[in-house]
Design an enzyme around this catalytic site. Structure first.
Site, PDB file in Angstrom:
ATOM      1  N   CYS A   1       0.834  -1.213   0.000  1.00 16.39           N
ATOM      2  CA  CYS A   1       0.000   0.000   0.000  1.00 16.39           C
ATOM      3  C   CYS A   1       0.867   1.261   0.000  1.00 16.39           C
ATOM      4  O   CYS A   1       1.955   1.275   0.532  1.00 16.39           O
ATOM      5  CB  CYS A   1      -0.879   0.013   1.240  1.00 16.39           C
ATOM      6  SG  CYS A   1      -1.857  -1.470   1.406  1.00 16.39           S
TER       7      CYS A   1
ATOM      8  N   ARG B   1       4.947   0.331  -6.544  1.00 12.76           N
ATOM      9  CA  ARG B   1       4.965  -0.640  -5.435  1.00 12.76           C
ATOM     10  C   ARG B   1       3.909  -1.719  -5.606  1.00 12.76           C
ATOM     11  O   ARG B   1       3.942  -2.725  -4.924  1.00 12.76           O
ATOM     12  CB  ARG B   1       4.742   0.090  -4.108  1.00 12.76           C
ATOM     13  CG  ARG B   1       5.796   1.130  -3.779  1.00 12.76           C
ATOM     14  CD  ARG B   1       5.295   2.067  -2.690  1.00 12.76           C
ATOM     15  NE  ARG B   1       5.086   1.351  -1.444  1.00 12.76           N
ATOM     16  CZ  ARG B   1       5.916   1.436  -0.412  1.00 12.76           C
ATOM     17  NH1 ARG B   1       6.971   2.217  -0.502  1.00 12.76           N
ATOM     18  NH2 ARG B   1       5.696   0.780   0.684  1.00 12.76           N
TER      19      ARG B   1
ATOM     20  N   TRP C   1      -2.990  -2.620  -1.652  1.00 17.94           N
ATOM     21  CA  TRP C   1      -2.626  -3.968  -2.099  1.00 17.94           C
ATOM     22  C   TRP C   1      -3.346  -4.903  -1.147  1.00 17.94           C
ATOM     23  O   TRP C   1      -3.034  -4.985   0.036  1.00 17.94           O
ATOM     24  CB  TRP C   1      -1.116  -4.148  -2.008  1.00 17.94           C
ATOM     25  CG  TRP C   1      -0.602  -5.408  -2.623  1.00 17.94           C
ATOM     26  CD1 TRP C   1      -0.426  -5.663  -3.952  1.00 17.94           C
ATOM     27  CD2 TRP C   1      -0.204  -6.602  -1.924  1.00 17.94           C
ATOM     28  NE1 TRP C   1       0.080  -6.930  -4.124  1.00 17.94           N
ATOM     29  CE2 TRP C   1       0.211  -7.534  -2.914  1.00 17.94           C
ATOM     30  CE3 TRP C   1      -0.166  -6.970  -0.588  1.00 17.94           C
ATOM     31  CZ2 TRP C   1       0.663  -8.805  -2.583  1.00 17.94           C
ATOM     32  CZ3 TRP C   1       0.291  -8.232  -0.257  1.00 17.94           C
ATOM     33  CH2 TRP C   1       0.691  -9.140  -1.251  1.00 17.94           C
TER      34      TRP C   1
ATOM     35  N   ASN D   1      -1.563   0.816   6.097  1.00 22.87           N
ATOM     36  CA  ASN D   1      -0.642  -0.057   5.368  1.00 22.87           C
ATOM     37  C   ASN D   1      -0.196  -1.113   6.359  1.00 22.87           C
ATOM     38  O   ASN D   1       0.324  -0.798   7.414  1.00 22.87           O
ATOM     39  CB  ASN D   1       0.568   0.750   4.861  1.00 22.87           C
ATOM     40  CG  ASN D   1       1.540  -0.117   4.074  1.00 22.87           C
ATOM     41  OD1 ASN D   1       1.197  -1.230   3.681  1.00 22.87           O
ATOM     42  ND2 ASN D   1       2.734   0.383   3.861  1.00 22.87           N
ATOM     43  N   GLY D   2      -0.445  -2.392   6.048  1.00 17.56           N
ATOM     44  CA  GLY D   2      -0.025  -3.458   6.961  1.00 17.56           C
ATOM     45  C   GLY D   2      -1.194  -4.368   7.291  1.00 17.56           C
ATOM     46  O   GLY D   2      -2.166  -4.457   6.545  1.00 17.56           O
TER      47      GLY D   2
ATOM     48  N   GLU E   1      16.955 -17.542  -9.826  1.00 22.77           N
ATOM     49  CA  GLU E   1      16.617 -16.125 -10.083  1.00 22.77           C
ATOM     50  C   GLU E   1      16.060 -15.953 -11.489  1.00 22.77           C
ATOM     51  O   GLU E   1      15.093 -15.218 -11.686  1.00 22.77           O
ATOM     52  CB  GLU E   1      17.861 -15.261  -9.870  1.00 22.77           C
ATOM     53  CG  GLU E   1      17.708 -13.804 -10.223  1.00 22.77           C
ATOM     54  CD  GLU E   1      16.627 -13.075  -9.423  1.00 22.77           C
ATOM     55  OE1 GLU E   1      16.104 -13.637  -8.438  1.00 22.77           O
ATOM     56  OE2 GLU E   1      16.287 -11.945  -9.819  1.00 22.77           O
TER      57      GLU E   1
ATOM     58  N   LYS F   1      12.334 -14.394 -12.277  1.00 26.42           N
ATOM     59  CA  LYS F   1      12.109 -13.236 -13.163  1.00 26.42           C
ATOM     60  C   LYS F   1      11.057 -13.559 -14.202  1.00 26.42           C
ATOM     61  O   LYS F   1      10.164 -12.771 -14.483  1.00 26.42           O
ATOM     62  CB  LYS F   1      13.441 -12.883 -13.853  1.00 26.42           C
ATOM     63  CG  LYS F   1      13.850 -11.442 -13.863  1.00 26.42           C
ATOM     64  CD  LYS F   1      13.551 -10.672 -12.637  1.00 26.42           C
ATOM     65  CE  LYS F   1      14.223 -11.205 -11.412  1.00 26.42           C
ATOM     66  NZ  LYS F   1      13.765 -10.663 -10.154  1.00 26.42           N
TER      67      LYS F   1
ATOM     68  N   GLU G   1       7.586 -13.806 -12.657  1.00 28.09           N
ATOM     69  CA  GLU G   1       7.078 -12.511 -12.188  1.00 28.09           C
ATOM     70  C   GLU G   1       6.519 -11.657 -13.307  1.00 28.09           C
ATOM     71  O   GLU G   1       5.487 -11.027 -13.155  1.00 28.09           O
ATOM     72  CB  GLU G   1       8.221 -11.704 -11.569  1.00 28.09           C
ATOM     73  CG  GLU G   1       8.630 -12.124 -10.196  1.00 28.09           C
ATOM     74  CD  GLU G   1       9.583 -11.106  -9.618  1.00 28.09           C
ATOM     75  OE1 GLU G   1      10.716 -11.013 -10.101  1.00 28.09           O
ATOM     76  OE2 GLU G   1       9.173 -10.394  -8.682  1.00 28.09           O
TER      77      GLU G   1
ATOM     78  N   HIS H   1      16.096 -36.732 -10.571  1.00 23.30           N
ATOM     79  CA  HIS H   1      15.436 -37.205  -9.338  1.00 23.30           C
ATOM     80  C   HIS H   1      13.963 -36.808  -9.304  1.00 23.30           C
ATOM     81  O   HIS H   1      13.404 -36.592  -8.252  1.00 23.30           O
ATOM     82  CB  HIS H   1      16.180 -36.641  -8.116  1.00 23.30           C
ATOM     83  CG  HIS H   1      17.587 -37.115  -8.036  1.00 23.30           C
ATOM     84  ND1 HIS H   1      17.933 -38.392  -7.653  1.00 23.30           N
ATOM     85  CD2 HIS H   1      18.747 -36.506  -8.371  1.00 23.30           C
ATOM     86  CE1 HIS H   1      19.248 -38.535  -7.711  1.00 23.30           C
ATOM     87  NE2 HIS H   1      19.768 -37.404  -8.152  1.00 23.30           N
TER      88      HIS H   1
ATOM     89  N   LYS I   1       6.223  -4.085  -4.865  1.00 20.07           N
ATOM     90  CA  LYS I   1       7.669  -3.869  -4.869  1.00 20.07           C
ATOM     91  C   LYS I   1       8.252  -4.126  -3.482  1.00 20.07           C
ATOM     92  O   LYS I   1       9.361  -4.604  -3.351  1.00 20.07           O
ATOM     93  CB  LYS I   1       7.984  -2.436  -5.294  1.00 20.07           C
ATOM     94  CG  LYS I   1       9.477  -2.132  -5.391  1.00 20.07           C
ATOM     95  CD  LYS I   1      10.169  -3.030  -6.396  1.00 20.07           C
ATOM     96  CE  LYS I   1      11.653  -2.812  -6.481  1.00 20.07           C
ATOM     97  NZ  LYS I   1      12.321  -3.817  -7.322  1.00 20.07           N
TER      98      LYS I   1
HETATM   99  C1  AGP Z   1      12.044  -9.710  -6.893  1.00 23.41           C
HETATM  100  O1  AGP Z   1      11.979  -9.535  -8.303  1.00 23.41           O
HETATM  101  C2  AGP Z   1      10.709  -9.568  -6.238  1.00 23.41           C
HETATM  102  N1  AGP Z   1      10.172  -8.273  -6.487  1.00 23.41           N
HETATM  103  C3  AGP Z   1      10.699  -9.985  -4.799  1.00 23.41           C
HETATM  104  O2  AGP Z   1      11.046 -11.341  -4.760  1.00 23.41           O
HETATM  105  C4  AGP Z   1      11.667  -9.230  -3.870  1.00 23.41           C
HETATM  106  O3  AGP Z   1      12.992  -9.582  -4.170  1.00 23.41           O
HETATM  107  C5  AGP Z   1      11.360  -9.645  -2.441  1.00 23.41           C
HETATM  108  O4  AGP Z   1      10.028  -9.249  -2.165  1.00 23.41           O
HETATM  109  C6  AGP Z   1      12.315  -9.016  -1.424  1.00 23.41           C
HETATM  110  O5  AGP Z   1      12.185  -7.619  -1.469  1.00 23.41           O
HETATM  111  P1  AGP Z   1      13.316  -6.751  -0.717  1.00 23.41           P
HETATM  112  O6  AGP Z   1      14.618  -7.016  -1.405  1.00 23.41           O
HETATM  113  O7  AGP Z   1      12.862  -5.329  -0.857  1.00 23.41           O
HETATM  114  O8  AGP Z   1      13.354  -7.209   0.721  1.00 23.41           O
END
Ligand code: AGP
Length: 603
Positions: free
Chosen positions: A2, A27, A74, A98-99, A476, A480, A483, A499, A598
């Protein structure tokens, strides 16, 4: 997560609030809203969907108001609907949140039993109703905020406005909140992110948990008062000039922030080397060898966790220091075995990730020192850590992390060299400069990765594989792609496919295999196992290699020379491009992918 923006002052609050919320769109959110003081009344306007939907309503209304609060939501509790959007308001107060209020359902049942009515399914509205209940008993806003905040549990930040005045109120617990003043223009601001206040508030303040902030704008001045929950004046506030700039907020010639941030990596790598080896970062890193811990407990989430796995390889291979790497949401509940001779290392781009913050708090409670590898100076993790290793990535707007990963891993590499007292060896700086050059070469070959993407983007599934330090790179690369392209992808240790996952392989599955120089033949064998089952083979490995040429449907050859340690970071940039081009072909919202935030400031 949020986004919150509040304004009080002689200007039209709508302009500052909408501008601030626009800056926080990256975000991630699914609805937005605003509450304005109009003709002495509190008027809430809110709408599910993008901020443009709210702007459309406001453009028609063309309201002018000196006090207001805005929010991008969010969803955590309650569906994505207009009723569940914030602000939540009544005739006395309006609140944005927020939270998560963890005890919301119990409190809501008690309030409903007392006859209080609710309009939404959210936990946030419980704060509004409690606040209103206490105000009706006390006619005192500060007292009501204190009573309410004392009752609720969970990590949250709240911003409140009231019918009775033009004041702004804010309070938080383990969630981001910043307040700002512009004494020249007599304006007061509140936000969940200092970035929203850039250019508006030259002076910003970071209240600690449980501090009530009260922004007061009069005919002659603007001032924030700070109170403890017992309403005595509080000094638990950190102030700083708002040093952020707006330059990060422009894409330049790039179609997406993510693409811009991929291209920024080459120069940022170069700068980071200079910062830690030759400039002010040197004093931060160089005394690491004087207090080498018995072990590191590395915890993080998502991409940052992958960076932690890469860093574990550096610390264990170079320094023979034991490293435990945990996903933060697992670490915080597993009652970890910690020893005072060990150090918690928290990796976070935002410095606001709830699970990572909770791990840092857990270590602090057990007197374990906390180091952070972090991008946002002044964030909660930054302020709570014993020692911070900034990655200087600049603002990362794209929700899918790219440059932050590279610089997190590189910072870890530099830390490993500092602990082994080899920071000044010429080959260390040279390898980093070589990495910078190779990433630049990768960026110049983007068309090649686009061609590969065009040939595979329609496939059913993707398995990224690698060995050793290329295993986290496979993880990673898969993240990506998931996402931003919304396709199923997994990262696997190359030797692990036989396996079980090899059962997935057929002509509709793509194996994106990272074949590093180390364990080359063994990794080639793993790829052959996939090829034998008609999997589509994309390899990323040393260039001019006939074996890979022959083996692959698509072969991306790179120059690994001069990169004995950092080649995985070069390979990762190729995978960033592959994901980017597949997502473009899929037509997804690359900078603000669906369902993602974000900074995940809730559990
Ligand atoms: C990464 O592409 C994502 N947006 C997500 O996994 C992110 O890395 C994770 O939420 C951790 O965020 P931070 O590095 O701000 O703690």
């Amino acid at each position: 997560m949020c986004g919150i923006v509040g304004y009080s002052g002689p200007g039209n609050s709508v302009n500052s609030i909408i501008e601030g919320l626009s800056r926080l769109e990256y975000r991630g959110y699914d609805s937005s809203g605003i509450c304005l003081k109009l003709n002495g009344e509190l008027q809430v306007i809110k709408k599910e969907g993008k901020l443009d939907n709210l702007k459309e309503i406001l453009n028609k209304m063309n309201p002018s108001s000196h006090t207001g609060i805005g929010h991008t939501r969010w969803a955590t509790h309650g569906a994505v609907t207009t009723d569940n959007a914030h602000p939540h308001g009544n005739e006395i107060f309006a609140v944005v949140h927020n939270g998560i209020i963890e005890n919301a359902s119990i409190l809501k049942k008690e309030l409903q039993a007392e006859g209080w009515e609710f309009k939404s399914q959210t936990d946030s509205e419980v704060f509004l109703v409690l606040l209103t209940k206490f105000y009706k008993q006390t006619s005192n806003t500060l007292q009501s905020i204190s009573k309410t905040f004392n009752l609720i549990t969970g990590n949250s930040s709240f911003v409140i406005i009231e019918k009775a005045s033009d004041k702004l109120y804010g309070i938080k617990r383990s969630a981001p909140l910043v307040v700002g003043e512009n004494k020249e223009t007599r304006e007061a601001f509140v936000s969940s992110d200092p970035f929203a206040l850039v250019g508006f508030a030259p002076n910003i303040y970071f209240p600690q948990d449980g501090v009530i902030c009260e922004g007061v704008v009069s005919e002659t001045e603007v001032k924030f008062n700070f109170y403890e929950l017992d309403l005595k004046p509080s000094t638990r506030i950190k102030s700083q000039a708002n040093a952020m700039t707006m330059d990060a907020n422009s894409k330049g010639d790039y179609e997406h922030y993510m693409l811009k941030e991929i291209h920024e990596q080459s120069s940022l790598v170069d700068k980071l080397a200079g910062f830690y080896i030759k400039n002010e970062g040197r004093k931060v890193i160089e005394d690491l060898d004087k207090s080498i811990p018995a072990a590191f407990h590395i915890t993080a989430c998502g991409t940052a966790w992958h960076a932690g796995l890469v860093i574990k390889n550096y610390f264990e291979m170079d320094n023979r220091i034991r490293c435990f790497v945990d996903i933060a949401s697992e670490f915080r509940y597993k009652n970890p075995i910690l020893n005072k001779k060990e150090v918690g290392l928290f990796i976070s781009q935002s410095g606001e990730t709830a699970d990572t913050l909770a791990c840092q708090e857990l270590c602090t409670e057990q007197d374990i020192a906390s180091y952070s590898i972090i991008n946002v100076e002044g964030s909660t993790l930054f302020r709570n850590s014993t020692k911070n290793f900034l990655i200087h990535a600049g603002r990362e707007i794209g929700v899918a992390s790219t440059k932050a990963f590279t610089l997190q891993a590189l910072t870890g590499f530099l830390m490993s060299r500092a602990m082994s007292k080899t920071l000044d060896k010429p080959e260390v700086y040279q390898e980093i400069i070589t990495l910078s050059q190779r990433i630049n070469e990768v960026c110049e070959n983007s068309e090649q990765y686009k061609t590969v993407a065009e040939n595979i983007f329609h496939k059913k599934g993707f398995i990224f594989t690698g060995r050793g330090t290329y295993f986290p790179i496979a993880l990673e690369g898969a993240l990506k792609l998931k996402e931003i392209a919304y396709v199923h992808a997994e990262g696997y240790a190359a030797g692990e496919l036989k396996h079980g996952p090899i059962a997935l392989i057929d002509e509709d599955i793509v194996n994106i295999a990272v074949v590093g120089p180390e364990l080359f033949e063994k990794t080639v064998s793993n790829v052959e196992e996939v090829k034998a089952r008609r999997g589509v083979i994309v390899t990323v490995g040393p260039k001019n290699n006939s074996e890979l040429e022959h083996l692959s449907d698509f072969y991306i050859g790179l120059n690994f020379d001069g990169l004995p340690n950092l080649a995985p970071l070069m390979v990762n940039v190729v995978l960033q491009f592959v994901a980017y081009h597949i997502a473009k072909l899929k037509g997804t919202d690359i900078d603000k992918p669906r369902n993602l935030a974000k900074s995940v400031t809730v559990e």
